[in-house]
Design an enzyme around this catalytic site. Structure first.
Site, mmCIF file in Angstrom:
data_model
loop_
_atom_site.group_PDB
_atom_site.id
_atom_site.type_symbol
_atom_site.label_atom_id
_atom_site.label_comp_id
_atom_site.label_asym_id
_atom_site.label_seq_id
_atom_site.Cartn_x
_atom_site.Cartn_y
_atom_site.Cartn_z
ATOM 1 N NE ARG A 59 -3.672 2.237 2.506
ATOM 2 C CZ ARG A 59 -4.145 2.759 3.633
ATOM 3 N NH1 ARG A 59 -3.855 2.184 4.783
ATOM 4 N NH2 ARG A 59 -4.896 3.835 3.623
ATOM 5 C CG HIS A 63 -1.017 5.474 -0.602
ATOM 6 N ND1 HIS A 63 -1.831 6.267 0.182
ATOM 7 C CD2 HIS A 63 -1.773 4.391 -0.933
ATOM 8 C CE1 HIS A 63 -3.011 5.687 0.329
ATOM 9 N NE2 HIS A 63 -2.995 4.541 -0.340
ATOM 10 C CG ASN A 91 -0.688 9.412 1.915
ATOM 11 O OD1 ASN A 91 -1.178 8.450 1.323
ATOM 12 N ND2 ASN A 91 -0.040 10.381 1.291
ATOM 13 C CG HIS A 191 -8.129 -4.011 -1.765
ATOM 14 N ND1 HIS A 191 -9.252 -3.249 -1.973
ATOM 15 C CD2 HIS A 191 -7.141 -3.140 -1.446
ATOM 16 C CE1 HIS A 191 -8.963 -1.977 -1.797
ATOM 17 N NE2 HIS A 191 -7.685 -1.882 -1.468
#
Length: 324
Positions: A59, A63, A91, A191
């Site tokens: 993740r 980002h 974030n 996911h």
């Protein structure tokens, strides 16, 4: 013929940018022979003690790359003079395990090969190795990135998909970064590991409408289970649920198999199955894990070189959370 040759060379130059051409698989072979083994040792120790590290680092990598390219700008800490990317509201929920494993790897590499390995390369390779460690596909990671010199929280808005966005908006976020709908769906398969905080989907399971307590896209028993698991989330905002309740710690295609059954956790998960632009790919990956793995690997290779800095651009940070 000359025109066709020019057209062909031009199209190649659009794909193989100057930055890409300076990357290589064996970039540290001479500069830091211990690079890859140091990464593996660090992430193995961290993943064993904290099994959420793989999902957290994946993740973090998303980002970082989608905001301003894969330049480790997400790792920079804010100062009184600058609010950095990591303090943008989207974030703030990034898990600490991901930051910690990169710091550990950087510390070890500074001892082995001072001022040589960028934080951006550490994050890229650690992500790949952690994905494979939990069962995901292997993919090539080109190396030679430099660390970015800019990290601002106000650059983040609109660059990252939010789970509450309609699918059309999420598609546009990825398209604006040069990713197709199929690549977006493949990347969404991340996911299959990790978790989401209750506040990110609470609107779908509590007081959804006058007709139903929860969104009817949820499997009823699943919705009831989520209500129970998240009942105290207003008092404890850290409460969370696995994104894939069937095989939460294994990187596989179960996430896609869950969606037609109403076992998606987030609004964006339901959107993937309900939107005609994305449903076909959800069904494809649910039916064939190999196709998902191939698509995910290819999309990750593309993402990992997105707007990278090389050569004289950027810097090699002495520590990952601060500019030199």
């Amino acid at each position: 013929m000359a025109f066709l040759q020019i057209l062909f060379l031009t199209s190649l130059s659009l794909f193989f940018t100057p930055s890409h051409s300076q990357l290589s698989l064996d970039y540290y072979k001479q500069k830091c022979p211990a690079f890859e083994q140091t990464i593996r040792d660090t992430i193995t120790n961290k993943q064993i003690t904290s099994p959420s590290t793989a999902a957290a680092t994946l993740r973090l990598f998303f980002h970082d790359c989608l905001t301003n390219g894969c330049d480790a700008s997400i790792l920079i800490s804010s100062t009184p003079f600058n609010s950095a990317e990591r303090d943008a509201d989207i974030n703030l929920s990034l898990p600490g395990d991901a930051f910690d494993v990169i710091v550990r790897a950087k510390t070890a590499l500074e001892l082995a090969c001072p001022n040589t390995v960028s934080c951006a390369d550490i994050l890229a390779l650690a992500t790949r190795d952690l994905v494979t460690m939990v069962g995901g596909p292997y993919y090539n990671v080109l190396l030679g990135r430099r660390d970015g010199l800019v990290s601002k929280s106000n650059y983040v808005e609109g660059k990252l998909p939010r789970p509450t966005m309609p699918m059309s908006q999420i598609i546009n976020v990825f398209k604006s970064n040069g990713f197709s709908i199929q690549e977006m769906v493949a990347l969404s398969g991340a996911h299959t590991i990790g978790f989401s905080h209750c506040k990110e989907f609470s609107s779908g399971i509590y007081n959804f409408s006058n007709l139903s307590q929860y969104d009817r896209e949820y499997n009823p028993r699943f919705a009831q289970g989520l209500q129970q698991a998240c009942k105290d989330f207003t008092k404890n905002p850290t409460l969370s649920v696995f994104n894939d309740i069937m095989t939460p710690n294994k990187f596989d295609n179960m996430y896609f198999q869950n969606l037609p059954k109403g076992l998606g956790l987030l609004r964006s998960d339901h959107g993937l199955y309900n939107d005609p632009n994305t449903k076909q790919f959800v069904e494809m990956y649910a039916a064939d894990q190999n196709k998902f793995f191939q698509a995910f690997a290819k999309a990750m290779e593309k993402l990992s070189v997105y707007k990278v800095q090389t050569g004289r651009q950027g810097e090699i940070r002495h520590r990952c959370d601060a500019f030199n």
